[in-house]
Write an enzyme that holds these catalytic residues in place. Structure first.
Site, mmCIF file in Angstrom:
data_model
loop_
_atom_site.group_PDB
_atom_site.id
_atom_site.type_symbol
_atom_site.label_atom_id
_atom_site.label_comp_id
_atom_site.label_asym_id
_atom_site.label_seq_id
_atom_site.Cartn_x
_atom_site.Cartn_y
_atom_site.Cartn_z
ATOM 1 N N ASP A 102 -9.341 54.771 51.103
ATOM 2 C CA ASP A 102 -9.293 56.132 50.554
ATOM 3 C C ASP A 102 -8.128 56.313 49.575
ATOM 4 O O ASP A 102 -8.074 57.329 48.866
ATOM 5 C CB ASP A 102 -9.175 57.158 51.680
ATOM 6 N N LYS A 159 -7.110 63.468 59.012
ATOM 7 C CA LYS A 159 -8.496 63.930 59.025
ATOM 8 C C LYS A 159 -9.322 63.139 60.039
ATOM 9 O O LYS A 159 -10.071 63.717 60.830
ATOM 10 C CB LYS A 159 -9.078 63.801 57.611
ATOM 11 N N SER A 160 -9.185 61.831 60.024
ATOM 12 C CA SER A 160 -10.001 61.001 60.931
ATOM 13 C C SER A 160 -9.689 61.336 62.386
ATOM 14 O O SER A 160 -10.594 61.444 63.228
ATOM 15 C CB SER A 160 -9.698 59.518 60.692
HETATM 16 C C1 S3P Z 1 -13.336 57.356 57.924
HETATM 17 C C2 S3P Z 1 -13.660 56.072 57.573
HETATM 18 C C3 S3P Z 1 -13.731 55.626 56.180
HETATM 19 C C4 S3P Z 1 -13.017 56.585 55.233
HETATM 20 C C5 S3P Z 1 -13.364 58.021 55.517
HETATM 21 C C6 S3P Z 1 -12.975 58.389 56.941
HETATM 22 C C7 S3P Z 1 -13.306 57.712 59.361
HETATM 23 O O1 S3P Z 1 -15.088 55.552 55.802
HETATM 24 O O2 S3P Z 1 -13.309 56.262 53.904
HETATM 25 O O3 S3P Z 1 -12.681 58.870 54.618
HETATM 26 O O4 S3P Z 1 -12.750 58.760 59.722
HETATM 27 O O5 S3P Z 1 -13.857 56.930 60.147
HETATM 28 P P1 S3P Z 1 -16.000 54.254 56.072
HETATM 29 O O6 S3P Z 1 -16.121 54.064 57.517
HETATM 30 O O7 S3P Z 1 -17.313 54.574 55.428
HETATM 31 O O8 S3P Z 1 -15.274 53.132 55.404
#
Ligand code: S3P
Length: 434
Positions: free
Chosen positions: A320, A22-23
């Site tokens: 996560d 996803k990221s």
């Molecule tokens: C993400 C970073 C994380 C993660 C989120 C996706 C990202 O959040 O929990 O599901 O894609 O950069 P945080 O940056 O708030 O820790």
């Protein structure tokens, strides 16, 4: 309301192809949109969150083609986005909201963005503070430091930002704004969070450096950039999605599963270290490396798990996965302690609360704390099937579906369609292992 009934199973066998990360999917659309030329993305995650990112960029004039086997993003260049005709709808997606804010801070038009009820209650001061100190003017339209946000761009200055939280979303927002700044921009975070933005920006031609410091803090720095260049991005499978199937293979007796194409970037792989510390039987196969991102197939066999302590710098690398780790801990022998994870409270739900309430509904012994939880494992005495309130949080729905496979009796997942956010095929894949 959609509900899913889960029954206990024995002997999960087969192979699972894990959907795209996803990221990395979000970032590939964003960088593709502000690059010159075409970006071709394969194994893109067509989950609701990433589709929100696509919708926002289409609203700003970017042509994005969905082909059967790839996504083509026809980039507009760093300064080629156009003012959207309406408020950008970011849906449930924190990543869209925070990363996009960094890009919007560098445009020459104002933009409003807003999401669903959960998104509009999540903290945004964490990006407003550094972006405003760079010269943007971002306001919370309800004056509560949450979305809806109005983003008025400004002449951006390079800053050094000392982030109070280890957050890839905060770091990425600042680095993306740094593309448009008048000098170098850097972010130091108390522990290293996922580094996909840094890796992908480098691949697209930006000058980014990363430094680890004694004690675990980390700095990423970017130089202002005149252009990014479209690339081919092959998205690895999402380790956060793989974690549900790895846990299912470990917890359901007589199982052997091959979980294929899992991203193993070390800034994301804390879940695998925790599995190892809990005594899991995992074998890494077919390791490869592409675009700076590692990947592997993981062979999982049922294992007797034991409790562990999870704290400190590993937390951002598995943030996560904590809901599914909590489920594993409840089925393990001994106590698991999770500390330094106060960030759980500001995810799609307050996950300290939603994990505790649902594990308790299944008969587990859990004590919530200010920054984590303490879980007494009940090895040998299975969890009891229960009605699970997902509270529209995809990771809660999927974690407790897995708990249901290893529980006695029926488990019902309420609002189960919320898995669409990150893993639309989740229940179909689970059923295929039967
Ligand atoms: C993400 C970073 C994380 C993660 C989120 C996706 C990202 O959040 O929990 O599901 O894609 O950069 P945080 O940056 O708030 O820790």
């Amino acid at each position: 309301m959609s509900v899913r009934s889960i029954r206990p199973l024995s002997g999960l066998k087969g192979e699972i192809n894990i959907p795209g990360d996803k990221s990395i999917s979000h970032r590939s659309i964003m960088l593709g949109a502000i690059a010159q030329g075409t970006t071709e993305i394969t194994h893109f995650l067509k989950g609701a969150d990433c589709l929100s990112t696509i919708r926002c960029f289409r609203d700003m004039g970017v042509e994005i083609e969905e082909k059967p086997d790839c996504i083509l993003v026809h980039g507009k260049g760093l300064h080629g986005l156009s003012r959207p005709a309406r408020t950008l709808d970011v849906g449930n997606s924190g990543t869209t909201t925070r990363l996009l804010s960094g890009i919007l801070a560098g445009q020459n038009f104002s933009t409003a963005l807003s999401g669903d009820e959960s998104l509009n209650s999540r903290p945004m001061a964490r990006i407003m503070t550094p972006l405003n100190s760079m010269g943007a003017d971002i306001t919370s339209l309800e004056h509560n430091n949450c979305a809806p946000l109005l983003i008025n761009p400004g002449a951006l200055h390079g800053i050094h930002y000392q982030s109070p939280v280890a957050s890839a979303q905060v770091k990425s927002a600042v680095l993306l704004a740094g593309l448009y700044a008048d000098g170098a921009t850097s972010v130091t975070e108390p522990a290293l969070s996922r580094n996909h933005t840094e890796l992908m920006l480098q691949n697209f031609g930006a000058c980014v450096t990363s430094t680890m410091h004694k004690g675990g803090s980390a700095t990423a720095q970017i130089e202002p950039c005149s252009e990014l260049y479209g690339q081919q991005v092959i998205v690895p499978g999402d380790i956060s999605s793989a974690a549900y199937f790895i846990a299912a293979g470990l917890l359901v007796p007589h199982s052997e599963l091959l979980v294929k194409n899992v991203g193993t970037n070390f800034t994301r792989a804390g879940f695998l270290s925790v599995c190892e510390a809990m005594g899991a039987s995992l074998t890494m196969l077919n390791r490869s490396f592409e675009g700076g991102e590692g990947r592997a197939d993981i062979l999982v066999s049922s294992s007797s798990l034991k409790g562990t302590v999870i704290e400190g710098g590993i937390i951002p690398t598995l943030i996560d996965e904590i809901p599914i780790i909590a489920v594993m801990a409840a089925c393990a022998e001994g106590t698991t302690i999770i500390r330094d994870a106060a960030e759980l409270k500001v995810k799609e739900t307050d996950r300290i609360r939603t994990v505790t309430e649902n594990l308790r509904a299944m008969g587990a012994c859990v004590t919530p704390t200010e920054d984590g939880m303490i879980i007494e494992g009940n090895a040998g005495d299975p969890l009891a099937g229960a009605h699970i309130k997902s509270c529209l949080d995809h990771r809660i729905a999927m974690s407790f579906a897995v708990a249901g496979l290893a529980a006695a009796g029926e488990t019902v997942i309420e609002d189960s369609q919320c898995v669409d956010v990150s893993y639309p095929e989740f229940f179909a894949s689970l059923e295929s292992l039967n």
